[in-house]
Design an enzyme around this catalytic site. Sequence first.
Site, PDB file in Angstrom:
ATOM      1  CG  HIS A  79      -1.629  -1.275   1.440  1.00  0.00           C
ATOM      2  ND1 HIS A  79      -1.172  -2.269   2.277  1.00  0.00           N
ATOM      3  CD2 HIS A  79      -2.748  -1.740   0.872  1.00  0.00           C
ATOM      4  CE1 HIS A  79      -1.998  -3.298   2.220  1.00  0.00           C
ATOM      5  NE2 HIS A  79      -2.965  -3.016   1.382  1.00  0.00           N
ATOM      6  CB  CYS A 101       1.726  -1.411  -5.872  1.00  0.00           C
ATOM      7  SG  CYS A 101       1.271  -1.555  -7.610  1.00  0.00           S
ATOM      8  CG  HIS A 129      -6.915   2.416   2.266  1.00  0.00           C
ATOM      9  ND1 HIS A 129      -5.715   2.254   1.623  1.00  0.00           N
ATOM     10  CD2 HIS A 129      -7.602   1.265   2.098  1.00  0.00           C
ATOM     11  CE1 HIS A 129      -5.679   1.043   1.080  1.00  0.00           C
ATOM     12  NE2 HIS A 129      -6.817   0.420   1.345  1.00  0.00           N
ATOM     13  CD  GLU A 131      -3.315   3.660  -2.861  1.00  0.00           C
ATOM     14  OE1 GLU A 131      -3.811   2.518  -2.999  1.00  0.00           O
ATOM     15  OE2 GLU A 131      -3.416   4.549  -3.728  1.00  0.00           O
ATOM     16  CB  THR A 169      -4.337   2.578  -6.748  1.00  0.00           C
ATOM     17  OG1 THR A 169      -4.345   1.885  -5.503  1.00  0.00           O
ATOM     18  CG2 THR A 169      -3.037   3.311  -6.949  1.00  0.00           C
ATOM     19  CB  SER A 227      -9.518  -5.298   0.726  1.00  0.00           C
ATOM     20  OG  SER A 227      -9.614  -5.189  -0.671  1.00  0.00           O
ATOM     21  CB  SER A 228      -9.973   0.341  -0.830  1.00  0.00           C
ATOM     22  OG  SER A 228     -10.630   1.222  -1.675  1.00  0.00           O
ATOM     23  CG  ASN A 229      -9.233  -4.436  -4.593  1.00  0.00           C
ATOM     24  OD1 ASN A 229      -9.717  -5.383  -5.190  1.00  0.00           O
ATOM     25  ND2 ASN A 229      -8.233  -4.583  -3.723  1.00  0.00           N
ATOM     26  CB  SER A 272      -5.528  -8.320  -1.883  1.00  0.00           C
ATOM     27  OG  SER A 272      -6.763  -7.745  -1.569  1.00  0.00           O
TER      28      SER A 272
HETATM   29  S1  SF4 Z   1      -4.606  -2.925  -6.768  1.00  0.00           S
HETATM   30 FE1  SF4 Z   1      -3.492  -1.729  -8.283  1.00  0.00          FE
HETATM   31  S2  SF4 Z   1      -2.247  -0.277  -7.096  1.00  0.00           S
HETATM   32 FE2  SF4 Z   1      -2.952  -1.883  -5.684  1.00  0.00          FE
HETATM   33  S3  SF4 Z   1      -1.302  -3.378  -5.683  1.00  0.00           S
HETATM   34 FE3  SF4 Z   1      -2.739  -4.014  -7.278  1.00  0.00          FE
HETATM   35  S4  SF4 Z   1      -1.949  -3.084  -9.179  1.00  0.00           S
HETATM   36 FE4  SF4 Z   1      -0.966  -2.046  -7.463  1.00  0.00          FE
END
Ligand code: SF4
Length: 313
Positions: A79, A101, A129, A131, A169, A227-229, A272
């Site tokens: 992050h 990253c 967060h 990041e 991101t 986890s945001s994503n 992740s």
């Molecule tokens: S989600 Fe995007 S910014 Fe985060 S580790 Fe994966 S590629 Fe890198």
Amino acid sequence: MTKKLNIFLAGPRGFCAGVDRAIEMVKGALKKYGAPVYVRHEIVHNKFVVENLKSQGAIFVEELNEIQDKSRPVIFSAHGVPKAVPEEALSLNLMYYDATCPLVSKIHKEVENFDKKNLPVILIGHRNHPEVIGTMGQTKKEIYLVEKTEDVKKLPLNQDEKIAYVTQTTLSVDDTKDIIKEIKLHFSDVIEPKKNDICYATTNRQEAVKKIANQCDYFLVIGASNSSNSLRLVEVAKNYGSKKAILVEDVDSLNLNIFQESKNIGITASASSPEILVRKLLNNLKKNFEVKVNEGHYQKEDVFFKVPQKLNI
Ligand code: SF4
């Protein structure tokens, strides 16, 4: 009679290049130096990954001062970290590796450049967060955090002032577009990042969910609540037509009764979450239902980030 389930598998899904690299760095350090190896913060937000690395000898800490044996190496998570963290590592004489990253490092560089030009920087992201904490820690000056559209008008900045913005991101592509639109409406002179800061993996995983969500009664997002994503994928599934969408943190304890009134099930995994968890979930479903898996053709990702040579053993 066994109930039938139609499974729609989103693609691409699961591990991204940054997560892959970070995990390989911890494994590389364990090979090179033996156990234990310290990791500052969860290397990536996934319990399965963290537990697996713990079993190989990784010790996870939140801050460097928790490291008991200072002769051991430490790895910073994917992050990203504030500048103060490598500085502290140096002052403690720690051997450290930074698994940030490269797409997060790119944003750190942007902040540095805007800073050199004396531009006030707005960061679109989620407070607290890791990041965001890392990105805000790239400058000693104030960074103006915006979490939602309404925050833009409240910023203590002059509307005629030249400003710059960057983003986290792993945000929702749609929500971020609205916030950027608001920034451009509110400020007369806006400097944008050269390339979209929301990374390819976040964008592709959200797009994949958008394509199938309206065919689904229930959408399962394998991921973590920090986890945001992962959380964004649940929102996207709901916003794009799935009747229900939930985060699945532990595939083995998913209550299968939730499918009583559902037939069409969407499945994805956050950036992740490893593919093995998707396979586990499918196997659990196959044991209890008659399952038909639909996986459309999709463009495979070919992004790859090299592990630093010292850990590539
Ligand atoms: S989600 Fe995007 S910014 Fe985060 S580790 Fe994966 S590629 Fe890198």
